[in-house]
Design a protein around this motif. Sequence first.
Motif, PDB file in Angstrom:
ATOM      1  N   ILE A 207       0.832  -1.205   0.000  1.00 31.58           N
ATOM      2  CA  ILE A 207       0.000   0.000   0.000  1.00 31.58           C
ATOM      3  C   ILE A 207       0.864   1.251   0.000  1.00 31.58           C
ATOM      4  O   ILE A 207       0.581   2.227  -0.718  1.00 31.58           O
ATOM      5  CB  ILE A 207      -0.965  -0.039   1.202  1.00 31.58           C
ATOM      6  CG1 ILE A 207      -2.090  -1.042   0.913  1.00 31.58           C
ATOM      7  CG2 ILE A 207      -1.526   1.349   1.519  1.00 31.58           C
ATOM      8  CD1 ILE A 207      -2.986  -1.324   2.084  1.00 31.58           C
ATOM      9  N   GLN A 224      -4.933   3.068 -10.191  1.00 32.20           N
ATOM     10  CA  GLN A 224      -5.237   3.481  -8.823  1.00 32.20           C
ATOM     11  C   GLN A 224      -6.636   3.053  -8.425  1.00 32.20           C
ATOM     12  O   GLN A 224      -6.855   2.525  -7.326  1.00 32.20           O
ATOM     13  CB  GLN A 224      -5.076   4.998  -8.682  1.00 32.20           C
ATOM     14  CG  GLN A 224      -5.260   5.531  -7.272  1.00 32.20           C
ATOM     15  CD  GLN A 224      -4.128   5.155  -6.325  1.00 32.20           C
ATOM     16  OE1 GLN A 224      -3.019   4.838  -6.782  1.00 32.20           O
ATOM     17  NE2 GLN A 224      -4.383   5.185  -5.033  1.00 32.20           N
ATOM     18  N   SER A 225      -7.594   3.279  -9.323  1.00 31.38           N
ATOM     19  CA  SER A 225      -8.975   2.880  -9.037  1.00 31.38           C
ATOM     20  C   SER A 225      -9.093   1.374  -8.894  1.00 31.38           C
ATOM     21  O   SER A 225      -9.797   0.869  -8.010  1.00 31.38           O
ATOM     22  CB  SER A 225      -9.888   3.380 -10.160  1.00 31.38           C
ATOM     23  OG  SER A 225     -11.210   2.946  -9.974  1.00 31.38           O
ATOM     24  N   LYS A 228      -7.533   0.156  -5.587  1.00 35.85           N
ATOM     25  CA  LYS A 228      -8.385   0.561  -4.468  1.00 35.85           C
ATOM     26  C   LYS A 228      -9.597  -0.357  -4.371  1.00 35.85           C
ATOM     27  O   LYS A 228     -10.001  -0.764  -3.271  1.00 35.85           O
ATOM     28  CB  LYS A 228      -8.830   2.007  -4.629  1.00 35.85           C
ATOM     29  CG  LYS A 228      -9.659   2.525  -3.456  1.00 35.85           C
ATOM     30  CD  LYS A 228     -10.024   3.997  -3.632  1.00 35.85           C
ATOM     31  CE  LYS A 228     -10.854   4.494  -2.443  1.00 35.85           C
ATOM     32  NZ  LYS A 228     -11.227   5.931  -2.604  1.00 35.85           N
ATOM     33  N   ASP A 229     -10.155  -0.721  -5.515  1.00 35.48           N
ATOM     34  CA  ASP A 229     -11.295  -1.638  -5.523  1.00 35.48           C
ATOM     35  C   ASP A 229     -10.888  -3.005  -5.003  1.00 35.48           C
ATOM     36  O   ASP A 229     -11.614  -3.627  -4.210  1.00 35.48           O
ATOM     37  CB  ASP A 229     -11.843  -1.747  -6.950  1.00 35.48           C
ATOM     38  CG  ASP A 229     -13.032  -2.691  -7.037  1.00 35.48           C
ATOM     39  OD1 ASP A 229     -14.100  -2.372  -6.464  1.00 35.48           O
ATOM     40  OD2 ASP A 229     -12.904  -3.764  -7.682  1.00 35.48           O
ATOM     41  N   VAL A 231      -8.383  -3.745  -2.939  1.00 37.89           N
ATOM     42  CA  VAL A 231      -8.122  -3.652  -1.506  1.00 37.89           C
ATOM     43  C   VAL A 231      -9.428  -3.571  -0.725  1.00 37.89           C
ATOM     44  O   VAL A 231      -9.580  -4.202   0.333  1.00 37.89           O
ATOM     45  CB  VAL A 231      -7.220  -2.437  -1.200  1.00 37.89           C
ATOM     46  CG1 VAL A 231      -7.160  -2.173   0.304  1.00 37.89           C
ATOM     47  CG2 VAL A 231      -5.817  -2.671  -1.747  1.00 37.89           C
ATOM     48  N   ALA A 232     -10.394  -2.814  -1.227  1.00 39.32           N
ATOM     49  CA  ALA A 232     -11.683  -2.705  -0.548  1.00 39.32           C
ATOM     50  C   ALA A 232     -12.375  -4.060  -0.454  1.00 39.32           C
ATOM     51  O   ALA A 232     -12.974  -4.404   0.581  1.00 39.32           O
ATOM     52  CB  ALA A 232     -12.576  -1.702  -1.280  1.00 39.32           C
ATOM     53  N   MET A 265      -5.176  -1.135   5.204  1.00 37.39           N
ATOM     54  CA  MET A 265      -6.136  -1.133   4.100  1.00 37.39           C
ATOM     55  C   MET A 265      -7.262  -0.128   4.340  1.00 37.39           C
ATOM     56  O   MET A 265      -7.716   0.537   3.403  1.00 37.39           O
ATOM     57  CB  MET A 265      -6.692  -2.544   3.879  1.00 37.39           C
ATOM     58  CG  MET A 265      -5.665  -3.504   3.301  1.00 37.39           C
ATOM     59  SD  MET A 265      -6.388  -5.082   2.749  1.00 37.39           S
ATOM     60  CE  MET A 265      -6.846  -5.808   4.317  1.00 37.39           C
ATOM     61  N   PHE A 268      -6.028   3.199   3.467  1.00 37.88           N
ATOM     62  CA  PHE A 268      -5.879   3.328   2.017  1.00 37.88           C
ATOM     63  C   PHE A 268      -7.210   3.626   1.326  1.00 37.88           C
ATOM     64  O   PHE A 268      -7.279   4.465   0.418  1.00 37.88           O
ATOM     65  CB  PHE A 268      -5.265   2.050   1.446  1.00 37.88           C
ATOM     66  CG  PHE A 268      -5.042   2.082  -0.038  1.00 37.88           C
ATOM     67  CD1 PHE A 268      -4.118   2.944  -0.593  1.00 37.88           C
ATOM     68  CD2 PHE A 268      -5.753   1.237  -0.875  1.00 37.88           C
ATOM     69  CE1 PHE A 268      -3.898   2.983  -1.966  1.00 37.88           C
ATOM     70  CE2 PHE A 268      -5.546   1.253  -2.246  1.00 37.88           C
ATOM     71  CZ  PHE A 268      -4.612   2.129  -2.794  1.00 37.88           C
ATOM     72  N   VAL A 269      -8.268   2.944   1.751  1.00 40.83           N
ATOM     73  CA  VAL A 269      -9.567   3.166   1.097  1.00 40.83           C
ATOM     74  C   VAL A 269     -10.328   4.335   1.701  1.00 40.83           C
ATOM     75  O   VAL A 269     -11.426   4.658   1.269  1.00 40.83           O
ATOM     76  CB  VAL A 269     -10.437   1.886   1.139  1.00 40.83           C
ATOM     77  CG1 VAL A 269      -9.712   0.730   0.465  1.00 40.83           C
ATOM     78  CG2 VAL A 269     -10.835   1.511   2.566  1.00 40.83           C
TER      79      VAL A 269
END
Length: 412
Positions: A207, A224-225, A228-229, A231-232, A265, A268-269
């Motif tokens: 991260i 990036q998107s 992020k998805d 990790v979420a 995480m 990060f989100v």
Amino acid sequence: MMKRMTVAVITVALALTATAFAERRNGPHATSTEAPRVFLLNGARLQTLRSHIASLNVSEPALEGLRRDAEEALKLSPASVMQKSAVPPSGDRHDYMSLAPYWWRNPDTADGLPYVRRDGERNPESAQVPDHRNFGRLTTSTHDLALAYYLFGNEAYATKASALLRTWFLDPATRMNPNLNYGQAVRGHNDGRGAGLIETRSIAEMIDAVGLLAGSKAWTPEDQSGIKDWVAKFLSWMQNSPVGKQEAGAKNNHGTYYDVQIVSMALFVGDTELAKRIVTEASEKRVAFQIEPDGRQPLELARTRSFSYSMMNLGGLFKLARLGENVGVDLWTLRTKDDRSIRKALDYLVPFAVGQSKWTDKQITAIRPADIAPLLVIAADKYDSPRYKELAVKLDADITGSLDSLLIGAHE
């Protein structure tokens, strides 16, 4: 301990040296007005160091070591979960899979099942499934590359790090599904278990690597998107799946590193509320529960490599304390009414590391005293104690000239 404790990688000694130099800029890469969005590393110090990097001695061992590591990482072929020959029980090779390292064939049965536990003794069979090894290499390499890109501005490093990340997390043909349902399976017992989540504990470094790549030509808004998805989704799986819940209930180092992953995480989100709650709860669930008033960590002392696991858990608590700084929770100076604290756990281990006392709990492998040196240098800064730095140098004469020196950037 991993290659460089994997807690982050900038020495406070180096960063403080950088601030002493006169203002010098090194082109547009060095003039960013925003610190990188990192959570284990100290973004403000990284920004200062990058701004003054041209003023540093080019033979500085820490910087040259990082550059060498990044150059080596440029040679790597991208790894993915698709490279294993074994097929997970789901039938989907995109699912991460690994075998429990301390479980062995049963000598009393013809087929060797069910496997039996030999704590601390690694079964070579676990290497047959390479997902764990490959994930560790991925996080180490992308961290080296991203940090080198951020400090030196070499787009080749960002390009390689981006390629490695896309292959593991984003490309439809090679990406890992965001779960660890089949981590650390024990033959004859289960297809996977909560303990497998210890194998992704370096996701916090990944991260930070993503944060260091921001602004590079290679790392796109779509990347990036996408990350992020991913990790979420993995964060949700960790919180809501039976396997994830099992690991959340672990009392020892597994619980500590579960928290490290959740907090990193969540930060990060953008779920700072979750991050703050987990770190706040750690004051009781981890620090107060795991550490005795004299500094012993009983759950780690029960292991066959008791010193090593005491060190490992303490390293996780240091990470958790650093992450807590991002949400205003101070675990560094936390002391319970009966005097349990992270610092007490460190002080308990020091006499054994420096040879003042003999370790009498079970330790089936050799103690490596120098492993505690990075923690001591961090502690020297966090607790404003030169004694810790002196002890670190005693154990590792090169510590102040390496990127290990103060991995978790300290308070400004």
